[in-house]
Design an enzyme around this catalytic site. Structure first.
Site, PDB file in Angstrom:
ATOM      1  N   LYS A   1       0.819  -1.210   0.000  1.00  0.00           N
ATOM      2  CA  LYS A   1       0.000   0.000   0.000  1.00  0.00           C
ATOM      3  C   LYS A   1       0.854   1.262   0.000  1.00  0.00           C
ATOM      4  CE  LYS A   1      -4.061  -2.064   2.198  1.00  0.00           C
ATOM      5  NZ  LYS A   1      -4.970  -2.057   3.378  1.00  0.00           N
TER       6      LYS A   1
ATOM      7  N   LYS B   1      -6.449  -8.132  -8.135  1.00  0.00           N
ATOM      8  CA  LYS B   1      -7.641  -8.272  -7.313  1.00  0.00           C
ATOM      9  C   LYS B   1      -8.689  -7.242  -7.727  1.00  0.00           C
ATOM     10  CE  LYS B   1      -8.975  -8.620  -2.426  1.00  0.00           C
ATOM     11  NZ  LYS B   1      -8.483  -8.537  -1.023  1.00  0.00           N
TER      12      LYS B   1
ATOM     13  N   LYS C   1     -12.238  -1.504  -5.479  1.00  0.00           N
ATOM     14  CA  LYS C   1     -13.136  -0.365  -5.564  1.00  0.00           C
ATOM     15  C   LYS C   1     -12.462   0.820  -6.260  1.00  0.00           C
ATOM     16  CE  LYS C   1     -14.238  -1.558  -0.778  1.00  0.00           C
ATOM     17  NZ  LYS C   1     -14.440  -1.082   0.585  1.00  0.00           N
TER      18      LYS C   1
END
Length: 341
Positions: free
Chosen positions: A118, A202, A205
């Site tokens: 991240k 993956k 959103k």
């Protein structure tokens, strides 16, 4: 000495950070709904404290929290069978997280691969909260003496850290078995739903294109269109599951079909062996519309009554506190904190 027998209890949470996707549904929410029953006490949380480890627009966060709650309710999470609440309403999460920040070691945090993923090349610029995220996650679970945590494969490392923190706390404060060492539950064909345009990534959103994902608020026409336009390869479906090796987009669509139909990828392959995508993708689209449209309709109804969602979350927070507060108070006692009121 007899080991403490902890109540079989599941805890899991989902961040309110954007649209709820098919990945959230098949990878988490659907499984949570199916866990409700006599085997476990179930506690499900909208983890808004975790959400703000990266920037969230304040004007949108409350609405996102309600939307995630609506998705859970519409998908079968029963607030009478489960405890359902948003994290920030139970202050004990933040309090226990601070104690765990003082128990966990920096070296443990440095090994967390999700932080590295991240943070990327900007690790010096991310929030301290993102770095300490795993300690808060451990607090979320251990605050309720949860024994089991349903997670995707990519979250297994966090459960291992929870176990390390629980063990170190118990040893440091000479409280054998006070905190349980929770077990991860990783199962099902669609625990990791992938991108419809790139089967190696993956479903997210925050992807670049809305065509990459199925949003739980998508209408029937949009769901059908996205599946029919999903990326595939020229080959038909194989005779066996092994034939999907090195075919990530094909394997993803088979897994999604299995997840939506509550069956196995092997069963899907047995039914559609040799079929081309002109047959399989419309069948998948029809299945998805049949399963997801009632959920999106119920979500819309719930979002039109935010006061009802807020009432459910408030009641859930009260029930959560009834379990959490005595465990937090005992934790303070073990640490040696003076409590005079």
């Amino acid at each position: 000495m007899t080991a403490t027998a902890h109540t079989p209890r599941v805890f899991s949470g989902i961040k309110p950070s954007g649209d709820v996707t098919l990945g959230n549904y098949l990878g988490a929410i659907k499984r949570w709904s199916e866990m409700q029953g006599p085997t476990f006490e179930t506690i499900y949380c909208v983890v808004d404290l975790h959400a703000i480890t990266v920037w969230q627009e304040p004007s949108e966060l409350a609405n996102a929290t309600r939307e995630v709650t609506a998705a859970m309710l519409a998908s079968g999470i029963d607030p009478e069978k489960s405890i359902l609440f948003n994290q920030s309403q139970v202050h004990a999460h933040a309090e226990l997280a601070w104690i765990f920040n003082c128990v966990a070691r920096v070296g443990w945090m440095n090994r967390m691969t999700q932080f590295k993923d991240k943070a990327g090349k900007n690790a010096e610029q991310v929030s301290l909260g993102l770095y300490a995220y795993p300690a808060l996650m451990a607090a979320d679970v251990l605050l309720y003496h949860a024994t089991h945590v349903p997670v995707g494969e990519d979250q297994k490392q966090h459960v291992e850290l929870m176990r390390d923190i629980a063990t170190k706390f118990n040893n440091d404060f000479k409280a054998p078995d006070f905190f349980p060492t929770p077990e991860p539950i990783i199962e099902g064909p669609s625990t990791r739903v992938m991108n419809l345009r790139d089967g190696t990534k993956k479903m997210s959103k925050s992807g670049d294109s809305d065509m990459e994902r199925i949003n739980m608020t998508d209408d029937a026409d949009t769901i059908s269109k996205k599946f029919k336009k999903a990326r595939t390869d020229p080959e038909p479906l194989p005779e066996t599951l092994e034939g999907l090796k090195d075919r990530p987009e094909a394997r993803n669509l088979v897994d999604i079909y299995a997840g939506l139909s509550s069956t196995t990828p092997e069963t899907v392959i047995a039914e559609y062996a040799g079929a081309g995508w002109g047959r399989f993708k419309p069948a998948l689209a029809d299945l998805a519309v049949a399963k997801l449209s009632p959920i999106s309709s119920e979500m819309a109804r719930l979002m039109n009554d935010p006061a009802e969602i807020d009432r459910i979350l408030a009641r859930g927070a009260e029930r959560a506190e009834e379990i959490a507060q005595p465990i937090l108070e005992k934790t303070y006692e073990l640490v040696g904190m003076l409590r005079t009121r």
